[in-house]
Design a protein around this motif. Structure first.
Motif, PDB file in Angstrom:
ATOM      1  N   GLY A  13    -153.217  46.575  72.467  1.00  0.00           N
ATOM      2  CA  GLY A  13    -154.009  47.425  73.343  1.00  0.00           C
ATOM      3  C   GLY A  13    -155.302  47.987  72.780  1.00  0.00           C
ATOM      4  N   PHE A  14    -155.801  47.413  71.698  1.00  0.00           N
ATOM      5  CA  PHE A  14    -157.096  47.866  71.209  1.00  0.00           C
ATOM      6  C   PHE A  14    -158.188  47.322  72.131  1.00  0.00           C
ATOM      7  CE2 PHE A  14    -154.594  48.870  67.581  1.00  0.00           C
ATOM      8  CZ  PHE A  14    -155.279  49.877  66.913  1.00  0.00           C
ATOM      9  N   HIS A  15    -159.302  48.049  72.212  1.00  0.00           N
ATOM     10  CA  HIS A  15    -160.417  47.629  73.055  1.00  0.00           C
ATOM     11  C   HIS A  15    -161.567  47.051  72.233  1.00  0.00           C
ATOM     12  CE1 HIS A  15    -158.558  49.411  76.511  1.00  0.00           C
ATOM     13  NE2 HIS A  15    -158.502  50.590  75.915  1.00  0.00           N
ATOM     14  N   ARG A  16    -161.618  47.398  70.952  1.00  0.00           N
ATOM     15  CA  ARG A  16    -162.760  47.000  70.131  1.00  0.00           C
ATOM     16  C   ARG A  16    -162.329  46.911  68.671  1.00  0.00           C
ATOM     17  NH1 ARG A  16    -168.439  47.543  70.136  1.00  0.00           N
ATOM     18  NH2 ARG A  16    -169.275  48.251  68.152  1.00  0.00           N
ATOM     19  N   ILE A  17    -162.744  45.812  68.035  1.00  0.00           N
ATOM     20  CA  ILE A  17    -162.533  45.622  66.604  1.00  0.00           C
ATOM     21  C   ILE A  17    -163.917  45.504  65.978  1.00  0.00           C
ATOM     22  CG2 ILE A  17    -161.399  44.249  64.814  1.00  0.00           C
ATOM     23  CD1 ILE A  17    -159.470  45.392  66.991  1.00  0.00           C
ATOM     24  N   GLU A  18    -164.159  46.273  64.931  1.00  0.00           N
ATOM     25  CA  GLU A  18    -165.455  46.246  64.268  1.00  0.00           C
ATOM     26  C   GLU A  18    -165.342  45.648  62.876  1.00  0.00           C
ATOM     27  OE1 GLU A  18    -167.495  50.155  66.352  1.00  0.00           O
ATOM     28  OE2 GLU A  18    -166.953  50.275  64.225  1.00  0.00           O
ATOM     29  N   LEU A  19    -166.437  45.062  62.450  1.00  0.00           N
ATOM     30  CA  LEU A  19    -166.609  44.529  61.103  1.00  0.00           C
ATOM     31  C   LEU A  19    -167.937  45.068  60.603  1.00  0.00           C
ATOM     32  CD1 LEU A  19    -165.775  40.740  61.116  1.00  0.00           C
ATOM     33  CD2 LEU A  19    -165.670  42.181  59.132  1.00  0.00           C
ATOM     34  N   ARG A  20    -167.980  45.549  59.380  1.00  0.00           N
ATOM     35  CA  ARG A  20    -169.238  46.023  58.790  1.00  0.00           C
ATOM     36  C   ARG A  20    -169.533  45.181  57.564  1.00  0.00           C
ATOM     37  NH1 ARG A  20    -169.441  52.363  60.208  1.00  0.00           N
ATOM     38  NH2 ARG A  20    -168.423  52.132  62.222  1.00  0.00           N
ATOM     39  N   VAL A  21    -170.745  44.667  57.506  1.00  0.00           N
ATOM     40  CA  VAL A  21    -171.139  43.735  56.450  1.00  0.00           C
ATOM     41  C   VAL A  21    -172.407  44.246  55.791  1.00  0.00           C
ATOM     42  CG1 VAL A  21    -171.894  41.368  55.975  1.00  0.00           C
ATOM     43  CG2 VAL A  21    -170.141  41.786  57.719  1.00  0.00           C
ATOM     44  N   ALA A  22    -172.396  44.308  54.474  1.00  0.00           N
ATOM     45  CA  ALA A  22    -173.601  44.702  53.748  1.00  0.00           C
ATOM     46  C   ALA A  22    -174.640  43.585  53.856  1.00  0.00           C
ATOM     47  CB  ALA A  22    -173.278  44.985  52.287  1.00  0.00           C
ATOM     48  N   LEU A  32    -178.056  47.037  62.886  1.00  0.00           N
ATOM     49  CA  LEU A  32    -177.994  47.563  61.528  1.00  0.00           C
ATOM     50  C   LEU A  32    -177.716  49.061  61.584  1.00  0.00           C
ATOM     51  CD1 LEU A  32    -178.445  46.656  58.559  1.00  0.00           C
ATOM     52  CD2 LEU A  32    -180.776  47.525  58.799  1.00  0.00           C
ATOM     53  N   LEU A  33    -176.697  49.479  60.865  1.00  0.00           N
ATOM     54  CA  LEU A  33    -176.395  50.897  60.723  1.00  0.00           C
ATOM     55  C   LEU A  33    -177.062  51.356  59.424  1.00  0.00           C
ATOM     56  CD1 LEU A  33    -172.582  50.714  61.558  1.00  0.00           C
ATOM     57  CD2 LEU A  33    -174.424  51.484  63.060  1.00  0.00           C
ATOM     58  N   ARG A  34    -178.118  52.108  59.559  1.00  0.00           N
ATOM     59  CA  ARG A  34    -178.899  52.496  58.388  1.00  0.00           C
ATOM     60  C   ARG A  34    -178.159  53.535  57.550  1.00  0.00           C
ATOM     61  NH1 ARG A  34    -183.850  54.758  60.589  1.00  0.00           N
ATOM     62  NH2 ARG A  34    -184.461  54.929  58.428  1.00  0.00           N
ATOM     63  N   ASN A  35    -178.104  53.277  56.243  1.00  0.00           N
ATOM     64  CA  ASN A  35    -177.530  54.204  55.274  1.00  0.00           C
ATOM     65  C   ASN A  35    -176.104  54.614  55.669  1.00  0.00           C
ATOM     66  OD1 ASN A  35    -177.831  55.567  52.828  1.00  0.00           O
ATOM     67  ND2 ASN A  35    -178.470  57.455  53.833  1.00  0.00           N
ATOM     68  N   ALA A  36    -175.317  53.661  56.169  1.00  0.00           N
ATOM     69  CA  ALA A  36    -174.025  53.969  56.783  1.00  0.00           C
ATOM     70  C   ALA A  36    -172.823  53.859  55.859  1.00  0.00           C
ATOM     71  CB  ALA A  36    -173.803  53.054  57.981  1.00  0.00           C
ATOM     72  N   GLY A  37    -173.014  53.381  54.651  1.00  0.00           N
ATOM     73  CA  GLY A  37    -171.854  53.216  53.784  1.00  0.00           C
ATOM     74  C   GLY A  37    -172.240  53.118  52.331  1.00  0.00           C
ATOM     75  N   ALA A  74    -175.818  52.276  51.295  1.00  0.00           N
ATOM     76  CA  ALA A  74    -176.247  50.959  51.779  1.00  0.00           C
ATOM     77  C   ALA A  74    -176.283  50.940  53.299  1.00  0.00           C
ATOM     78  CB  ALA A  74    -175.283  49.879  51.282  1.00  0.00           C
ATOM     79  N   ASP A  75    -177.181  50.128  53.819  1.00  0.00           N
ATOM     80  CA  ASP A  75    -177.161  49.817  55.239  1.00  0.00           C
ATOM     81  C   ASP A  75    -175.986  48.879  55.479  1.00  0.00           C
ATOM     82  OD1 ASP A  75    -179.595  51.161  55.423  1.00  0.00           O
ATOM     83  OD2 ASP A  75    -180.787  49.327  55.410  1.00  0.00           O
ATOM     84  N   LEU A  76    -175.481  48.853  56.700  1.00  0.00           N
ATOM     85  CA  LEU A  76    -174.393  47.944  57.039  1.00  0.00           C
ATOM     86  C   LEU A  76    -174.674  47.291  58.385  1.00  0.00           C
ATOM     87  CD1 LEU A  76    -171.320  50.164  56.075  1.00  0.00           C
ATOM     88  CD2 LEU A  76    -172.268  48.247  54.779  1.00  0.00           C
ATOM     89  N   GLU A  77    -174.478  45.982  58.450  1.00  0.00           N
ATOM     90  CA  GLU A  77    -174.560  45.282  59.728  1.00  0.00           C
ATOM     91  C   GLU A  77    -173.285  45.599  60.502  1.00  0.00           C
ATOM     92  OE1 GLU A  77    -174.827  41.116  58.925  1.00  0.00           O
ATOM     93  OE2 GLU A  77    -176.766  41.297  57.918  1.00  0.00           O
TER      94      GLU A  77
END
Length: 189
Positions: free
Chosen positions: A135-144, A164-169, A176-179
């Motif tokens: 029952g999940f609606h969204r799965i995310e992946l974050r890549v440097a 791009l998530l700026r300065n997110a991790g 680092a930014d993360l895609e």
């Protein structure tokens, strides 16, 4: 109960593909987990706030996995190659938002098992199981940015690039930014 929020436990998950099985870690996985996380290439991209951070294989397979499950935040999984029943990688879910029914998936693969598409196959299977069976609606992946291998995993597993998530991790102790990549149930139709 008024004022208290019930903690949801992350679902028990075991998925199989033609070449892989993804299951919860067991104590016998410790040596393989150590091999995965001690690798220099894996170390380069680990999302750790401390540059000298080490992942303890025993804790990863037992206490840390149990804590993540019990808090409802996610879980830790072994990526097992079916042809020889060998643990060749780790997958983990985290940052689960039960209200939005979303979670993030991450992975690391042992050096000898890279380049064969096992990570993409396993990530795809886990994401589909979470969407369709749990029952999940969204799965995310974050890549440097610069982690070309992880970008290929995201693409092959059917994830869509969102931006791009700026300065997110963190990557090895540095901000680092993360895609941001995602897979939603509508992508499966």
């Amino acid at each position: 109960m008024i004022g208290q929020v019930a903690v949801r436990r992350f679902p028990t998950l075991t998925v199989s593909t033609p070449r892989t099985e993804v299951r919860r870690h067991v104590p016998a996985d410790v040596a393989a987990v150590h091999e995965v996380f001690a690798d220099r290439q894996t170390q380069r991209w680990l999302p750790l706030a401390e540059p000298t951070g080490r992942i303890d294989g025993r804790a990863w397979c037992t206490d840390l996995a149990r804590q993540r499950r019990d808090s409802g935040d996610g879980d830790h999984y072994a990526l097992v190659r079916r042809e020889d029943d060998r643990v060749v990688g780790c997958l983990w879910t985290r940052r689960t938002d039960w209200g939005a029914r979303l979670t993030e998936i991450s992975y690391a693969v042992a050096p000898h098992a890279r380049g064969f598409g096992l990570a993409a196959e396993a990530v795809d299977a886990v994401a589909i199981a979470l969407l369709l069976e749990h029952g999940f609606h969204r799965i995310e992946l974050r890549v440097a940015p610069g982690n070309v291998a992880s970008r290929r995993v995201a693409e092959k597993a059917g994830f869509s690039y969102e931006g791009l998530l700026r300065n997110a991790g963190f990557v090895r102790g540095a901000r680092a930014d993360l895609e941001l990549w995602s897979l939603v149930a509508a992508d499966l139709h």
